[in-house]
Each structure stands twice: as C-alpha cells, then as structure tokens.
Write an enzyme that holds these catalytic residues in place. Structure first.
Site, short mmCIF file in Angstrom:
data_model
loop_
_atom_site.label_atom_id
_atom_site.label_comp_id
_atom_site.label_asym_id
_atom_site.label_seq_id
_atom_site.Cartn_x
_atom_site.Cartn_y
_atom_site.Cartn_z
N ARG A 249 59.97 47.62 32.93
CA ARG A 249 59.50 46.51 32.09
C ARG A 249 60.43 46.37 30.90
NH1 ARG A 249 54.48 48.08 29.15
NH2 ARG A 249 55.90 48.12 27.37
N HIS A 253 54.78 45.14 26.38
CA HIS A 253 53.67 44.80 27.28
C HIS A 253 53.31 43.32 27.18
CE1 HIS A 253 49.73 44.68 29.14
NE2 HIS A 253 49.21 44.29 28.01
N TYR A 262 56.83 53.50 21.10
CA TYR A 262 56.63 54.48 22.18
C TYR A 262 57.83 54.66 23.11
CZ TYR A 262 55.10 50.17 24.56
OH TYR A 262 55.02 48.89 25.05
#
Lengths: 333, 327
Positions: A249, A253, A262
């Site tokens: 990805r 998100h 993160y």
C-alpha cells in the site's frame, strides 16, 4: 519460444496488454486526483488503490466481464474501472453526487456496487462480502451457469470470522469462487507480522480443502496467469481457489491516516521502486509496444478524462434531502 | 379448511412455496437429512433434492451471508437459524448487510430473503435455547419482523415473507409448535406483513400482544368473561413495521391498554407500542398504559422453578388484566 512476448504466451493480445496498462494508469490518475481534491477541501474522504493496480488489472483481465460477478473491496478502483466504471462514475462517488452509480452519494467513495455490471454493493465492516460471493457462486452452481464470482479483501480481513466461514462453506460445496487477497502488508497501522501467525494468507487454503496460490501482485501478467488458471478451474467445476497477491500500500490507509507514525519513508520509497505500473511500463517498452510518444498521448488522454470527470462531478447535483427516506424498503417512495 | 399444528402449517407453507417457485431454497444446520431439529423441514430434502435443501456447516454468519449473495443472484433463500439464541454471530450480516443493501445501493440491489428462527421459552431450553431476540431487530430500518401466533398466520406470513422483496425475520415460538392447532385455508394467500389482527372483540380492556402471549391472553380473556369483564385482544403479528392504525384503534376502543410479551420489558416491543399510543391517543385513555413482560434477567434458567418464574402464565396475564379493568 524465447522471443514470444510474455503476454502473448499467456493468450493476451498486444491491444489487451496495452489496455491493461491504460487501466492501471487511469486508476492511479483518478486516485491521485481524489487526494488532490481532498487536500483542497473538496472531497471529505479518499481511500486508495495505489500500489495494488497491477494485481487488480491482472485479475480483472482474467475474468469475463460479460458473465462473471464481483464482490470487490474498497481498494478495487482499478478493477471496477476494468469492469465498466469510469473516472466520471468514481469522481461522482468521491463528490457524493446523486448520479454516482455505486450508491447515489449515500456511501463513502470506494464502496462499489452496480447491478448492471454484476458488482454487488459492499459495506465498511470488512469481510462481509466474502460470504456474499459464496452465495452468488452457490446460485451459479444451482442454476448450472458457468460464471464465477470473484471476491477481494486485504490480508487484515483474512483474520475475520466471515473469511473462515465463507472459505469453508465454498470448500465443502466446491463452489466457483475466486478468493483474491490483496496483501498490501498493512491493516491501517498494524503490519503483516502482527496480523498473521502463518507466513502467508494463502497457507490458510489448506484448511479449507482447496488450493492456495501466492503471486507477485506487482506483476500484472503473472497475476493474470494465476487468476486465469483459477477461473478456468472454477468454470470446470473444480471449486474455489485462494490467491494471495503480494502488493504494497503506497498511500496511507485513507485521507484521515498519517502513515509516518508507523512506517519509515525509506520503506515506502523502496516499495515504490517496485511499483507494478512502472514494471508494466518497462515491459511494454521492452517488447516495443510503448514509446515515449505513445505514452505521452496516453497520459494526455487520461488527464483529459480525469479533468472532464472532475468538472462534471463537481457540478453535478447532490441527492435532494427529501430522498433521505427513499429505498428503505421496496416501492415505498 | 384443514386443521393443522403450528409446526405443520410452517412446514406445509414452506413446501408449497418451494413447489410454486423454483427460486426458493432452504439452508441451515440440520435442515436436510435430519429435517431440522424441530422437524420443520422434514421431507423437504426427499422432495426437492439436496441442491434446494442445503445442510450447511455450523456457521450462522455464513448461513445469512451466503443467503444474501444468493438472493442478489436471483434466488430466494429461506435461511434457518436453529435457535434464535444463535442468531447473534449473524447480526453483522443481518444489520450491516441485509438491512442496508437496498438503501446503500440507492435501490440498485435488494435482499429478498427470509431468516426463520425458533424463539421463546417454556420448553426446558435454559438460557441459550429460550431467548426472545426480536427487539434486537425491530429497531433496525430495512428489516421486517414477523411473529405469527396461529397456524393460519404461520402459513400466511411465511408465504408473505418469501414473496417479499426485502429481508424478513420470521420468528416462530417453539412452544407453539405442537401445542397449538388451528384451521389453515387451502388457498395459498399470504397474510400481509404489517397488519395486526383482532383475535377477540371486547369493550372493557385491550390486550396487545404477540406470539405465545396471544394464547395466554385469549385464555385469560375467557376467564374474565365469566366475571363480566370483556377483553379485546390484538395480535400484532408483525413487529416491524407495527400496524399503527390497528394499535390506536384497539387502544381507543376500551381506553385501557395492557401490553404483554415474553421478551423483557426494557426497550422491548411494548415500549414502542406504548409510546405510539401515548403520542397519538393519550386523551382517549382512561388508565395508564401497563406492560406485563419478562423479567430483567439475562435469560431463563434450566431449573423448572426458574423457568416457571420467568415465563408468563395465564394466571399472571389474567391478574394483570383484572387489575387494569378495576382501575
């Protein structure tokens, strides 16, 4: 045989493989436009397909758009474009306009659905679409149709109970379903190693009595090959297959996420070097199907399409407030 | 007219709908070879074959989720949840998916499906084979919820549920299965969803109830009649959508309303019925609205003393009716 290009060896024509690339580039362009509009304060939410276009393009071309069914998930922008949606339909959804064929502006963008195209409407709780795909496949089997149902989800969703219940059900009844996991390495912020106790999502297929296949999801042609095999098997009555496409990805998100908290920028940059769109571009150049001029033409066509779609969607009307009460039940307006 | 048990009426209507429409099929745990743990689907496998009578794995969420997908693809599933208590793993599929499919797709997709589930106590079912879960679903727009009390309504409402273009939860009270017998018309007419039924005419007090409560209220009304108290009994039959017109008419008829249900009281169906009457017919009332419902405990115990203490009874309903009549 060495000089037969890969795509032809797989049964894809030159036009088809170029079309595959165009859809990937279009999906990326639509996705990037949505982010731009979001950061400009014009659309409240974006959820991305970036990094997963190659996997979706390979799968989309391996299915039959004339008869197969889709239960997609919220990152499947490239797939639904292949299936007949357009930059315009998806920007209408991003702007939440009444003409959006997915939901008429009722759902967030990325919640695909279109009865005309056999794309079953999806929701936000993850994994609920997996049993739906099994039910569609059950109907195909009961009626003796040779269509298959494709359902996609992330690796995080493969931890949901509905994943287990659906795959087991499909395995017991040997149903024509393609379970397609787009493993993009993150469930929002939680990395793969904190989600899965096994090495691969595909390993789980063994527990359901059918084949699990791992494929490089950044390689559209290889994805095409394995999905095509699974589709052929399902049409022959050979039952379901779980395919795990290893992707990454590239975006956060969603537009409300900050992935710097993160994962490192170096990690993302490294993944970007393996981007499936770039790999496909290089492949097309290497086999002489794409040159700078052709690429520039494609870029301009896509740009014009996305511009037109943006303008159209921005001007389009919202659903009238009085439609709020419509369609709770049939014939109730 | 044929006289049938409540369970026979369900079985027969289901079989007739399957014969009438090849799109109708059943799926659930033990519905095939075993014919259902209560025998509701007995003989259907032999008659319609295993493609249309599907024994599923133990998997409530997938039973409902698969039914949703099959309905999207043009079939009409009748999913059985073996006990209403076990419907909870499927609640995400029912509430997030089935209930919202039409709305979220702007009328593009719908879910013509039925979920049957035996509910209610009085059969030594203890905590997890006795619950009344209907109120969990009556709160949800997009769902329809029916609770037939008689064999005729069990047949007619099942036909209506199967022919309905939206998801219908069909709750059958398991204590009624073999304890209630009644006339069922030979015709295959459905009983319209959303319409209550006056089960007894009366002038002094009104009892509004459903399911097993209907039978308790009718027996209690017979006793009260001996004492010169005339009770009007309205069977809701459908809990969502409620039949507002029938409820208000029944309330106005006597001005004294008692609502009875086995499900516990707080936020139960009685609360909504009571609010509806208070909103629209308060000045036609001669007494405060009363509710007689299950106690506020998680579920009924296995010990016969605990089960009896939980369950409504004819005595208890009659007492509540007399108290209201005296007001």
């Amino acid at each position: 045989m060495a000089d037969v290009p890969r795509h032809r060896a797989l049964g894809l024509t030159d036009a088809q493989v170029l079309e595959m690339y165009r859809y990937m580039a279009l999906a990326r362009a639509v996705d990037e436009r949505m982010w731009l509009l979001n950061r400009a304060g014009k659309v409240p939410f974006v959820i991305s397909c970036q990094g997963q276009e190659a996997a979706q393009a390979g799968a989309g071309f391996a299915l039959d758009r004339g008869r197969d069914w889709l239960c997609p998930y919220y990152r499947d922008l490239c797939l639904v474009l292949i299936w007949g949606h357009t930059a315009r339909t998806e920007l209408l959804a991003a702007f939440a306009k009444a003409e959006d064929p997915n939901s008429g502006g009722r759902q967030m963008p990325g919640h695909y659905g279109d009865r005309r195209l056999r794309i079953l409407s999806g929701s936000s709780p993850v994994g609920t679409q997996i049993p739906h795909a099994v039910g569609i496949a059950l109907a195909m089997k009961m009626r003796g149709e040779d269509a298959v149902c494709y359902v996609s989800f992330g690796e995080g969703t493969s931890n949901q109970g509905d994943f287990h219940e659906a795959l087991n059900f499909a395995g017991v009844h040997k149903l024509p379903v393609i379970f397609f996991c787009e493993n993009n390495k993150y469930a929002i912020s939680v990395p793969e190693r904190r989600q899965l106790a096994c090495a691969n999502v595909a390993d789980r297929a063994q527990g359901y009595g059918f084949e699990g296949v791992i494929v490089d999801g950044m390689d559209a042609l290889e994805v095409y090959r394995v999905v095509r095999e699974a589709v052929d098997k399902a049409r022959r009555g050979g039952g379901p297959t779980l395919i795990e496409a290893k992707t990454y990805r590239l975006s956060p998100h969603s537009s409300d996420d900050d992935d710097r908290s993160y994962r490192s920028r170096e990690e993302v940059e490294e993944a970007r070097r393996g981007d499936g769109i770039e790999r496909m571009r290089q492949y097309l150049v290497s086999v002489g199907l794409l040159d700078e001029e052709a690429e520039e033409r494609m870029r301009q066509t896509i740009r014009a399409e996305v511009d037109e779609a943006t303008e159209y969607a921005e001007r389009a009307p919202y659903a009238a407030p009085e439609t709020l009460m419509h369609h709770v039940y049939a014939e109730e307006v | 007219m044929a006289v049938k048990l409540y369970i026979e009426a369900i079985h027969d209507a289901l079989a007739e709908e399957m014969a009438r429409d090849a799109r109708v099929f059943v799926l659930g745990e033990d519905v095939g070879v075993r014919g259902g743990v209560f025998r509701v689907t007995q003989g259907l496998l032999e008659r319609f074959g295993e493609a249309r009578v599907i024994d599923t794995p133990l998997t409530e969420s997938a039973i409902v989720g698969v039914a949703i997908g099959a309905s999207a693809a043009g079939l009409i599933p009748v999913a059985e949840i073996q006990f209403a208590d076990f419907i909870l793993p499927a609640v995400n599929q029912i509430i997030s998916e089935a209930a919202k499919m039409r709305y979220r797709s702007n009328n593009d997709w719908n879910c013509p499906m039925v979920i049957r589930a035996p509910y209610g106590g009085g059969v030594h079912g203890a905590l997890y084979h006795s619950q009344s879960v209907e109120a969990l679903f009556t709160h949800v727009p997009g769902l329809k919820v029916v609770t037939p009390a008689t064999p005729a309504d069990a047949a007619g409402l099942l036909r209506a549920a199967i022919r309905d273009p939206d998801p219908v939860l069909y709750f059958e009270h398991k204590k009624l299965y073999r304890s209630v017998r009644g006339e069922v018309a030979e015709s295959d007419d459905p009983v319209p969803i959303g319409r209550a039924k006056v089960q007894r005419e009366g002038d002094d007090i009104t009892v509004i109830t459903y399911g097993l409560g209907v039978h308790l209220a009718l027996e209690a009304a017979g006793r009260l009649a001996d004492d010169g108290i005339s009770a009007h009994v309205l069977d809701l039959r459908t809990l969502r959508p409620l039949d507002e017109e029938a409820i208000l008419e029944a309330a106005r008829r006597t001005g004294k309303v008692l609502i009875v249900h086995e499900d516990n009281k707080v936020c139960g169906v009685g609360a909504e019925v009571s609010a509806m009457i208070a909103e629209h017919a308060l000045f036609d009332l001669d007494a405060p609205i009363r509710r007689l419902a299950g106690p506020e405990v998680p579920a009924m115990g296995f010990a016969p003393t605990l089960e009896k203490a939980y369950m409504l009874s004819v005595d208890g309903v009659a007492e509540a009716m007399r108290a209201l009549a005296r007001f």
